[in-house]
Design an enzyme around this catalytic site. Structure first.
Site, PDB file in Angstrom:
ATOM      1  N   GLY A 266       0.845  -1.208   0.000  1.00 39.55           N
ATOM      2  CA  GLY A 266       0.000   0.000   0.000  1.00 39.55           C
ATOM      3  C   GLY A 266       0.868   1.241   0.000  1.00 39.55           C
ATOM      4  N   HIS A 267       1.857   1.287   0.906  1.00 41.05           N
ATOM      5  CA  HIS A 267       2.774   2.427   0.947  1.00 41.05           C
ATOM      6  C   HIS A 267       3.528   2.546  -0.382  1.00 41.05           C
ATOM      7  CE1 HIS A 267       2.747   1.276   5.376  1.00 41.05           C
ATOM      8  NE2 HIS A 267       2.401   2.542   5.436  1.00 41.05           N
TER       9      HIS A 267
ATOM     10  N   GLN B 249      -8.589  10.683   7.426  1.00 42.85           N
ATOM     11  CA  GLN B 249      -7.301  11.400   7.440  1.00 42.85           C
ATOM     12  C   GLN B 249      -7.130  12.193   6.140  1.00 42.85           C
ATOM     13  OE1 GLN B 249      -3.366   9.943   9.005  1.00 42.85           O
ATOM     14  NE2 GLN B 249      -3.044   9.457   6.854  1.00 42.85           N
TER      15      GLN B 249
ATOM     16  N   SER C  89      -0.036  -1.876   8.313  1.00 40.39           N
ATOM     17  CA  SER C  89       1.116  -2.280   9.126  1.00 40.39           C
ATOM     18  C   SER C  89       0.645  -3.103  10.318  1.00 40.39           C
ATOM     19  CB  SER C  89       1.848  -1.037   9.625  1.00 40.39           C
ATOM     20  OG  SER C  89       2.173  -0.207   8.529  1.00 40.39           O
TER      21      SER C  89
ATOM     22  N   GLN D 220       0.169  11.319  17.482  1.00 42.16           N
ATOM     23  CA  GLN D 220      -1.110  10.866  16.928  1.00 42.16           C
ATOM     24  C   GLN D 220      -1.606   9.573  17.565  1.00 42.16           C
ATOM     25  OE1 GLN D 220       0.541  10.693  12.834  1.00 42.16           O
ATOM     26  NE2 GLN D 220      -0.711   8.868  12.595  1.00 42.16           N
TER      27      GLN D 220
ATOM     28  N   GLY E 138      -3.046   7.709   1.154  1.00 43.72           N
ATOM     29  CA  GLY E 138      -3.867   6.551   0.799  1.00 43.72           C
ATOM     30  C   GLY E 138      -5.307   6.730   1.252  1.00 43.72           C
TER      31      GLY E 138
HETATM   32  P1  AMP Z   1       0.935   5.002   7.690  1.00 43.52           P
HETATM   33  O1  AMP Z   1       2.318   4.454   7.626  1.00 43.52           O
HETATM   34  O2  AMP Z   1      -0.078   4.038   8.216  1.00 43.52           O
HETATM   35  O3  AMP Z   1       0.852   6.363   8.339  1.00 43.52           O
HETATM   36  O4  AMP Z   1       0.499   5.242   6.178  1.00 43.52           O
HETATM   37  C1  AMP Z   1       1.257   6.090   5.344  1.00 43.52           C
HETATM   38  C2  AMP Z   1       0.464   6.350   4.092  1.00 43.52           C
HETATM   39  O5  AMP Z   1       0.202   5.119   3.416  1.00 43.52           O
HETATM   40  C3  AMP Z   1      -0.909   6.981   4.383  1.00 43.52           C
HETATM   41  O6  AMP Z   1      -1.179   7.954   3.409  1.00 43.52           O
HETATM   42  C4  AMP Z   1      -1.834   5.807   4.271  1.00 43.52           C
HETATM   43  O7  AMP Z   1      -3.168   6.156   3.944  1.00 43.52           O
HETATM   44  C5  AMP Z   1      -1.184   5.010   3.153  1.00 43.52           C
HETATM   45  N1  AMP Z   1      -1.627   3.623   3.196  1.00 43.52           N
HETATM   46  C6  AMP Z   1      -1.644   2.799   4.269  1.00 43.52           C
HETATM   47  N2  AMP Z   1      -2.185   1.616   3.943  1.00 43.52           N
HETATM   48  C7  AMP Z   1      -2.524   1.694   2.634  1.00 43.52           C
HETATM   49  C8  AMP Z   1      -3.141   0.788   1.706  1.00 43.52           C
HETATM   50  N3  AMP Z   1      -3.526  -0.434   2.061  1.00 43.52           N
HETATM   51  N4  AMP Z   1      -3.331   1.214   0.433  1.00 43.52           N
HETATM   52  C9  AMP Z   1      -2.959   2.456   0.050  1.00 43.52           C
HETATM   53  N5  AMP Z   1      -2.379   3.361   0.877  1.00 43.52           N
HETATM   54  C10 AMP Z   1      -2.163   2.979   2.144  1.00 43.52           C
END
Ligand code: AMP
Length: 277
Positions: A35-36, A153, A186, A60, A147
């Site tokens: 996803g990232h 968010q 994650s 957060q 994402g």
């Molecule tokens: P995080 O590390 O959870 O803060 O996520 C960092 C970025 O990755 C944020 O913009 C999330 O929305 C995006 N993100 C997390 N999971 C996914 C996913 N499954 N698909 C697409 N983007 C994602």
């Protein structure tokens, strides 16, 4: 790929780069998955210089245990970013993000930040806007990638950008899912084998509600979904249909497109998901 641990080193490098290429910024908290990486891929696809950050932002997390147990896989993350052709990564400690001598003004988020995630995680969105305020000021990107997995968010970040950083262009990228529909997160790595088998019930429940759109009353479908999730050991925190732009809750099926928002617990792990329908 360049690695930066200090704000001033990053700043000097950015100054050298900015004349040459448009800078895209992709903030993350690490424990990276596809996803990232899809956000990095999209930035590269658009011809940008891609700068990711890895920072588990304490502000957060309203639950100290959640913060303590958040997965940290830095070496692997760096390898994955390199493979994804990311150009640089900023890996700050908190003192590089939060300067005790300069105050971050509270961002007026209003209603948007009070419901759903905001009501169950008090202070969460203030923490999100704090870290982004600081990182946007340090980095001054042209483009930022987020994402849709974190739907609320995205709305909050959009408001932050519209109000305080009008020159930044925000891109919202669709949720990446596992083959069985589970939204990549994650936090999924904290699930047991049995938990991992139960977790895709979330996406199935959201899909089932959408399939029944206009055929069955919404409150009935939401009730059935909660009970289906409970059969899979998933305790719902919220499951609501909302107006995408305002996040106003809908009690009945609307004529216009809407979004289903879910948060819940499986084996003590907090999972979120959403589906437009
Ligand atoms: P995080 O590390 O959870 O803060 O996520 C960092 C970025 O990755 C944020 O913009 C999330 O929305 C995006 N993100 C997390 N999971 C996914 C996913 N499954 N698909 C697409 N983007 C994602």
């Amino acid at each position: 790929m360049k690695l930066f641990f200090y704000r001033n080193k990053l700043g000097s490098w950015l100054q050298e780069q900015q004349e040459h290429q448009q800078l895209a910024f992709i903030p993350t908290m690490g424990a990276l998955h596809e996803g990232h990486l899809s956000l990095i891929a999209e930035a590269k696809q658009q011809g940008c210089l891609a700068l990711a950050s890895i920072f588990v932002n304490p502000r957060q997390f309203n639950n100290p245990e959640d913060l303590r147990r958040y997965p940290r896989t830095l070496d692997r993350d760096i390898r994955l970013l390199e493979q994804a052709a990311c150009d640089a990564v900023f890996i700050p400690e908190a003192d590089q993000v939060y300067d005790p001598h300069s105050q971050i003004p509270p961002v007026a988020l209003g209603f948007l930040a009070e419901r759903f995630e905001g009501s169950f995680r008090p202070g969460h969105f203030q923490g999100v806007t704090d870290v982004l305020w600081s990182l946007f000021h340090t980095i001054r990107p042209r483009d930022v990638f987020f994402g849709e997995k974190d739907f609320q968010q995205c709305m909050v970040v959009k408001k932050l950008i519209d109000t305080h950083f009008p020159d930044i262009h925000m891109h919202i990228i669709p949720t990446r899912r596992e083959a069985d529909g589970l939204a990549m997160s994650s936090r999924n790595s904290r699930l047991s084998e049995a938990g991992r088998i139960n977790a895709p019930a979330i996406y199935r429940a959201l899909q089932e509600i959408c399939h029944q759109k206009h055929k069955t009353p919404l409150p009935e479908l939401l009730r059935q979904a909660r009970s289906y999730l409970l059969q899979h050991q998933i305790e719902t925190e919220y499951l609501e249909l909302a107006v995408p732009e305002t996040l106003d809750t809908l009690e009945q099926w609307p004529e216009t497109p809407a979004v289903l928002l879910f948060a819940g617990y499986l084996e003590g792990v907090r999972l979120i998901d959403n589906l437009r329908c």
